[in-house]
Design an enzyme around this catalytic site. Structure first.
Site, PDB file in Angstrom:
ATOM      1  N   HIS A 158      -2.512   1.010   7.225  1.00 23.77           N
ATOM      2  CA  HIS A 158      -2.901   0.683   5.682  1.00 23.77           C
ATOM      3  C   HIS A 158      -3.165   2.174   5.008  1.00 23.77           C
ATOM      4  O   HIS A 158      -3.604   3.200   5.944  1.00 23.77           O
ATOM      5  CB  HIS A 158      -4.140  -0.076   5.743  1.00 23.77           C
ATOM      6  CG  HIS A 158      -4.526  -0.543   4.257  1.00 23.77           C
ATOM      7  ND1 HIS A 158      -3.569  -1.449   3.562  1.00 23.77           N
ATOM      8  CD2 HIS A 158      -5.336  -0.198   3.445  1.00 23.77           C
ATOM      9  CE1 HIS A 158      -4.248  -1.666   2.427  1.00 23.77           C
ATOM     10  NE2 HIS A 158      -5.244  -0.832   2.161  1.00 23.77           N
ATOM     11  N   CYS A 164       0.641  -1.293   0.055  1.00 24.23           N
ATOM     12  CA  CYS A 164      -0.025   0.100  -0.084  1.00 24.23           C
ATOM     13  C   CYS A 164       0.837   1.231  -0.029  1.00 24.23           C
ATOM     14  O   CYS A 164       0.679   2.191  -0.809  1.00 24.23           O
ATOM     15  CB  CYS A 164      -1.031  -0.123   1.403  1.00 24.23           C
ATOM     16  SG  CYS A 164      -0.319   0.001   2.710  1.00 24.23           S
ATOM     17  N   HIS A 188      -5.756   1.201  -3.489  1.00 25.56           N
ATOM     18  CA  HIS A 188      -4.769   0.649  -2.472  1.00 25.56           C
ATOM     19  C   HIS A 188      -4.436  -0.758  -2.713  1.00 25.56           C
ATOM     20  O   HIS A 188      -5.002  -1.298  -3.706  1.00 25.56           O
ATOM     21  CB  HIS A 188      -5.547   0.629  -1.166  1.00 25.56           C
ATOM     22  CG  HIS A 188      -6.545  -0.189  -0.975  1.00 25.56           C
ATOM     23  ND1 HIS A 188      -6.818  -1.219  -0.270  1.00 25.56           N
ATOM     24  CD2 HIS A 188      -8.115   0.081  -1.630  1.00 25.56           C
ATOM     25  CE1 HIS A 188      -7.930  -1.877  -0.324  1.00 25.56           C
ATOM     26  NE2 HIS A 188      -8.830  -1.266  -1.072  1.00 25.56           N
TER      27      HIS A 188
END
Length: 170
Positions: free
Chosen positions: A126, A73, A142
């Site tokens: 994340h 990510c 992502h």
């Protein structure tokens, strides 16, 4: 004998009622409304970043990866911004304090959205890049560990509850 038959009928009726009771076990995603300002037009730089990131859609997940052969990510964010001559930190943790914090209502294309995906933790682990803003929804790209680089929605229950913050680098 009548009492026994009546008792059996009552038991049978109760059992059949319980059997008919339905429990929802569908995997249908519940959606949430995300309040966002849609009147602000995306910047050209934001659009360029989102469009470049979309070129990696479908790329497999690879921890530490920054290429079409595989990426994570923060690698997606790092590579995308680097292509647009913007230097950003390489890790999600460092990115989570880089740029300016913005309210979710003010996010726009090219902004970063951060999530805490570990159970019982609000620590950011994340990151994604906003690709589109709709009334009641924010889409972001992502690198998912299970599905690779994909576009998801903040209106999806999982991402809605995992959301922690948004930041503007541009």
């Amino acid at each position: 004998m009548k009492k026994i038959i009546l008792f059996i009928c009552v038991i049978a009726t109760l059992t059949s009622c319980k059997a008919k009771k339905s429990y929802s076990t569908s995997n249908k995603r519940q959606t949430h409304t995300v309040k966002v300002n849609t009147s602000t037009k995306p910047s050209e730089e934001g659009e360029a970043i989102a469009n470049y990131a979309k070129k990696f859609n479908g790329t497999r997940y690879k921890y530490g990866g920054t290429t079409k052969r595989g990426m994570d990510c923060s690698g997606l964010v790092y590579t995308t911004f680097k292509d647009n001559n913007i230097t950003v930190p390489r890790t999600t943790g460092s990115l989570s304090s880089y740029g300016d914090w913005i309210d979710l209502k003010e996010v726009n294309v090219g902004d970063l959205v951060f999530f805490a995906t570990k159970k019982n933790s609000r620590k950011v682990n994340h990151v994604g890049i906003v690709t589109n803003i709709h009334t009641g929804n924010v889409e972001f790209i992502h690198a998912s560990t299970s599905r690779g680089v994909i576009i998801s929605s903040l209106a999806e229950q999982y991402w809605y509850f995992a959301f922690v913050q948004a930041r503007r680098v541009l």
